[in-house]
Design a protein around this motif. Structure first.
Motif, PDB file in Angstrom:
ATOM      1  N   SER A  26      -3.047  10.114   1.719  1.00  0.00           N
ATOM      2  CA  SER A  26      -1.988  11.019   1.262  1.00  0.00           C
ATOM      3  C   SER A  26      -1.310  11.736   2.427  1.00  0.00           C
ATOM      4  CB  SER A  26      -2.550  12.048   0.282  1.00  0.00           C
ATOM      5  OG  SER A  26      -3.626  12.776   0.869  1.00  0.00           O
ATOM      6  N   LEU A  27      -2.027  11.964   3.522  1.00  0.00           N
ATOM      7  CA  LEU A  27      -1.421  12.628   4.678  1.00  0.00           C
ATOM      8  C   LEU A  27      -0.368  11.734   5.327  1.00  0.00           C
ATOM      9  CD1 LEU A  27      -4.421  14.424   6.437  1.00  0.00           C
ATOM     10  CD2 LEU A  27      -2.654  15.411   4.969  1.00  0.00           C
ATOM     11  N   ALA A  28      -0.661  10.449   5.456  1.00  0.00           N
ATOM     12  CA  ALA A  28       0.279   9.518   6.080  1.00  0.00           C
ATOM     13  C   ALA A  28       1.493   9.281   5.194  1.00  0.00           C
ATOM     14  CB  ALA A  28      -0.419   8.200   6.397  1.00  0.00           C
ATOM     15  N   ARG A  29       1.351   9.468   3.878  1.00  0.00           N
ATOM     16  CA  ARG A  29       2.445   9.174   2.951  1.00  0.00           C
ATOM     17  C   ARG A  29       3.179  10.431   2.494  1.00  0.00           C
ATOM     18  NH1 ARG A  29      -1.501   5.033   0.139  1.00  0.00           N
ATOM     19  NH2 ARG A  29      -0.986   3.165   1.339  1.00  0.00           N
ATOM     20  N   LEU A  30       2.843  11.554   3.093  1.00  0.00           N
ATOM     21  CA  LEU A  30       3.439  12.827   2.674  1.00  0.00           C
ATOM     22  C   LEU A  30       4.952  12.832   2.822  1.00  0.00           C
ATOM     23  CD1 LEU A  30       3.019  15.774   1.767  1.00  0.00           C
ATOM     24  CD2 LEU A  30       2.667  16.368   4.176  1.00  0.00           C
ATOM     25  N   HIS A  31       5.485  12.145   3.832  1.00  0.00           N
ATOM     26  CA  HIS A  31       6.924  12.159   4.106  1.00  0.00           C
ATOM     27  C   HIS A  31       7.631  10.888   3.637  1.00  0.00           C
ATOM     28  CE1 HIS A  31       6.202  15.752   6.508  1.00  0.00           C
ATOM     29  NE2 HIS A  31       5.198  15.109   7.079  1.00  0.00           N
ATOM     30  N   GLN A  32       6.905  10.021   2.943  1.00  0.00           N
ATOM     31  CA  GLN A  32       7.509   8.805   2.415  1.00  0.00           C
ATOM     32  C   GLN A  32       7.996   9.036   0.987  1.00  0.00           C
ATOM     33  OE1 GLN A  32       4.613   5.683   2.876  1.00  0.00           O
ATOM     34  NE2 GLN A  32       4.431   5.967   5.092  1.00  0.00           N
ATOM     35  N   ALA A  33       8.704   8.060   0.434  1.00  0.00           N
ATOM     36  CA  ALA A  33       9.192   8.182  -0.943  1.00  0.00           C
ATOM     37  C   ALA A  33       8.018   8.450  -1.875  1.00  0.00           C
ATOM     38  CB  ALA A  33       9.918   6.913  -1.357  1.00  0.00           C
ATOM     39  N   PRO A  34       8.071   9.523  -2.657  1.00  0.00           N
ATOM     40  CA  PRO A  34       6.943   9.862  -3.533  1.00  0.00           C
ATOM     41  C   PRO A  34       6.656   8.769  -4.570  1.00  0.00           C
ATOM     42  CG  PRO A  34       8.448  11.731  -3.307  1.00  0.00           C
ATOM     43  CD  PRO A  34       9.131  10.543  -2.717  1.00  0.00           C
ATOM     44  N   ASP A  35       5.435   8.295  -4.608  1.00  0.00           N
ATOM     45  CA  ASP A  35       5.026   7.356  -5.656  1.00  0.00           C
ATOM     46  C   ASP A  35       3.519   7.437  -5.856  1.00  0.00           C
ATOM     47  OD1 ASP A  35       3.586   5.520  -3.942  1.00  0.00           O
ATOM     48  OD2 ASP A  35       5.501   4.682  -3.326  1.00  0.00           O
ATOM     49  N   ARG A  36       3.042   6.784  -6.892  1.00  0.00           N
ATOM     50  CA  ARG A  36       1.643   6.911  -7.288  1.00  0.00           C
ATOM     51  C   ARG A  36       0.688   6.205  -6.332  1.00  0.00           C
ATOM     52  NH1 ARG A  36       0.501   8.791 -12.393  1.00  0.00           N
ATOM     53  NH2 ARG A  36      -1.472   7.650 -12.362  1.00  0.00           N
ATOM     54  N   GLN A  37       1.213   5.513  -5.335  1.00  0.00           N
ATOM     55  CA  GLN A  37       0.354   4.853  -4.350  1.00  0.00           C
ATOM     56  C   GLN A  37      -0.108   5.817  -3.261  1.00  0.00           C
ATOM     57  OE1 GLN A  37      -0.478   1.587  -4.990  1.00  0.00           O
ATOM     58  NE2 GLN A  37       0.704   2.039  -6.839  1.00  0.00           N
ATOM     59  N   ILE A  38       0.182   7.093  -3.408  1.00  0.00           N
ATOM     60  CA  ILE A  38      -0.069   8.080  -2.355  1.00  0.00           C
ATOM     61  C   ILE A  38      -1.546   8.129  -1.933  1.00  0.00           C
ATOM     62  CG2 ILE A  38      -0.360   9.991  -4.005  1.00  0.00           C
ATOM     63  CD1 ILE A  38       1.033  11.797  -1.945  1.00  0.00           C
ATOM     64  N   THR A  39      -2.464   7.774  -2.834  1.00  0.00           N
ATOM     65  CA  THR A  39      -3.894   7.839  -2.490  1.00  0.00           C
ATOM     66  C   THR A  39      -4.513   6.471  -2.258  1.00  0.00           C
ATOM     67  OG1 THR A  39      -4.540   7.808  -4.825  1.00  0.00           O
ATOM     68  CG2 THR A  39      -4.186   9.979  -3.810  1.00  0.00           C
ATOM     69  N   GLN A  40      -3.708   5.419  -2.327  1.00  0.00           N
ATOM     70  CA  GLN A  40      -4.259   4.071  -2.185  1.00  0.00           C
ATOM     71  C   GLN A  40      -4.586   3.761  -0.724  1.00  0.00           C
ATOM     72  OE1 GLN A  40      -5.002   2.126  -4.949  1.00  0.00           O
ATOM     73  NE2 GLN A  40      -4.469   4.085  -5.910  1.00  0.00           N
ATOM     74  N   SER A  41      -5.732   3.148  -0.495  1.00  0.00           N
ATOM     75  CA  SER A  41      -6.158   2.805   0.866  1.00  0.00           C
ATOM     76  C   SER A  41      -6.898   1.473   0.858  1.00  0.00           C
ATOM     77  CB  SER A  41      -7.070   3.897   1.437  1.00  0.00           C
ATOM     78  OG  SER A  41      -7.596   3.514   2.694  1.00  0.00           O
ATOM     79  N   GLN A  42      -6.671   0.694   1.908  1.00  0.00           N
ATOM     80  CA  GLN A  42      -7.394  -0.569   2.076  1.00  0.00           C
ATOM     81  C   GLN A  42      -8.756  -0.357   2.743  1.00  0.00           C
ATOM     82  OE1 GLN A  42      -6.202  -3.456   0.796  1.00  0.00           O
ATOM     83  NE2 GLN A  42      -4.556  -2.153   0.000  1.00  0.00           N
ATOM     84  N   ASN A  43      -8.948   0.842   3.301  1.00  0.00           N
ATOM     85  CA  ASN A  43     -10.198   1.137   3.998  1.00  0.00           C
ATOM     86  C   ASN A  43     -11.253   1.608   2.998  1.00  0.00           C
ATOM     87  OD1 ASN A  43     -12.297   2.238   5.537  1.00  0.00           O
ATOM     88  ND2 ASN A  43     -10.920   2.868   7.183  1.00  0.00           N
ATOM     89  N   LYS A  44     -12.258   0.791   2.782  1.00  0.00           N
ATOM     90  CA  LYS A  44     -13.320   1.129   1.827  1.00  0.00           C
ATOM     91  C   LYS A  44     -14.695   1.084   2.497  1.00  0.00           C
ATOM     92  CE  LYS A  44     -10.587  -0.799  -1.959  1.00  0.00           C
ATOM     93  NZ  LYS A  44     -10.066   0.499  -2.391  1.00  0.00           N
ATOM     94  N   GLN A  45     -14.723   1.328   3.807  1.00  0.00           N
ATOM     95  CA  GLN A  45     -15.977   1.204   4.557  1.00  0.00           C
ATOM     96  C   GLN A  45     -17.034   2.198   4.079  1.00  0.00           C
ATOM     97  OE1 GLN A  45     -14.323   1.646   8.529  1.00  0.00           O
ATOM     98  NE2 GLN A  45     -14.426  -0.559   8.864  1.00  0.00           N
ATOM     99  N   LEU A  46     -16.628   3.443   3.833  1.00  0.00           N
ATOM    100  CA  LEU A  46     -17.597   4.432   3.372  1.00  0.00           C
ATOM    101  C   LEU A  46     -18.162   4.052   2.006  1.00  0.00           C
ATOM    102  CD1 LEU A  46     -16.235   7.977   4.353  1.00  0.00           C
ATOM    103  CD2 LEU A  46     -18.194   6.751   5.293  1.00  0.00           C
TER     104      LEU A  46
END
Length: 355
Positions: A26-46
């Motif tokens: 969400s931090l990296a997408r804060l200034h991009q066009a608002p959409d529901r992908q704001i919390t999506q991440s490919q990093n699932k290591q944890l």
């Protein structure tokens, strides 16, 4: 039998977990066009590490649940899970998402309940303009949104310092801005480009909580008490909007008058360099010169405000990352900030010299 990694001391395992921890998307997408992908991440290591064993899950859990996501249509289930699993103590940031439609209405007082079992230092809300306005006890004039077609905006609030008492002890609180001592606010208003396709576009009023605050202010009167209470603590404000009209930017800048402690101002008024949203809108009746003219005039107003806002110590323009307009922006800002006590430090950052 434990796997080999589990034989390591917890201190070393914790260091490994630290290396696998990343910033929330969400931090990296804060200034991009608002959409529901704001919390999506490919990093699932944890998540993958937590699935290895119960021991590793116990070690990973504080970082795995540090950044939570709440879809308001699932609020009840979210609360049950967080409380039953005793996860609230780990949450440092929360993203709340709602589309608040007639078919799926949402309660704009959701935070009153959530802050009784969570105490994040950062809250990000992805929601329609009217929902954000209601959440901040500000009625939004939404009658012109047919020309803007703005479905979602992003509001982010941050604070420093220790936890405060739960909301249940703040009986008169009617705005999320008053629920915690927030010191930083970011607002992504979305794009105004669609409105440029309409005749006399500049007469249209953007559905925007920040613009509404500026509209409520009368230079001849003291600011409304509720605005001063909500915005008086802010030391940092970031405003993102794609090609807003200059008269709307003036309203946004007027709202800074009720932020007496504001030290850092950041703006972004153009799409990112490789975003083709302007080219797509040119398929209509949009004159491509109009958005750039509005942007240039807006920066002239911004430079004037920065020069005269005594509390400011730093100004940032994210638009300097756009190489094609960097030189023109520098000229616009230099017209107001040149030969003053403001010093350009490169990459769109200006800093007030100490006197």
């Amino acid at each position: 039998m434990p796997c080999a990694i589990e034989l390591l001391p917890n201190e070393l395992l914790d260091q490994i977990i630290v290396y696998l921890t990343t910033e929330p998307p969400s931090l990296a997408r804060l200034h991009q066009a608002p959409d529901r992908q704001i919390t999506q991440s490919q990093n699932k290591q944890l998540k993958h590490l937590a699935q290895c064993s119960s021991h590793l899950l116990d070690l990973v859990r504080p970082r795995l649940f540090a950044h939570a996501c709440l879809d308001l249509k699932d609020e009840s289930a979210f609360q049950t899970f967080m409380v039953a699993s005793d996860l609230g103590r780990y949450v440092t940031s929360l993203v709340a998402i709602t589309e608040d439609t007639a078919l799926v209405p949402a309660d704009h007082y959701w935070w009153q309940r959530t802050l009784q079992y969570l105490d994040p230092t950062r809250i990000t809300v992805l929601a329609p303009p009217t929902f954000i306005g209601n959440m901040l006890n500000t009625r939004i004039m939404n009658g012109h949104n047919w020309s803007f077609d703005i479905h979602l905006q992003i509001l982010q609030l941050e604070r420093d310092g220790p936890s405060v008492p739960p909301f249940s002890e703040m009986d008169d609180c009617d705005s999320l801005l008053l629920a915690r001592p927030w010191t930083s606010m970011s607002f992504n208003e979305s794009s105004s480009l669609k409105a440029y396709n309409h005749y006399e576009y500049f007469l249209s009023r953007v559905p925007s909580v920040v613009g509404e605050w500026g509209f409520q202010l009368n230079p001849q009167e003291f600011p409304p008490e509720h605005l001063s209470a909500m915005l008086g603590r802010l030391t940092s404000f970031s405003y993102t909007a794609i090609f807003p009209f200059y008269n709307h930017v003036k309203l946004v800048l007027d709202s800074l008058s009720v932020m007496p402690n504001l030290q850092v101002l950041s703006v972004q008024l153009a799409p990112e360099e490789h975003n083709h949203v302007l080219e797509m809108e040119q398929r209509g009746s949009l004159d491509p010169n109009d958005p750039w003219t509005e942007l240039s005039t807006s920066y002239s107003l911004i430079g004037f405000e920065v020069r005269n806002k005594e509390s400011l110590v730093e100004f940032r323009s994210r638009d300097f990352a756009f190489e094609a307009i960097r030189e023109e922006l520098a000229l616009e800002l230099d017209a107001n900030l040149g030969d003053t006590n403001w010093t350009p430090e490169g990459n769109g950052v200006w800093r007030r010299r100490k006197t």
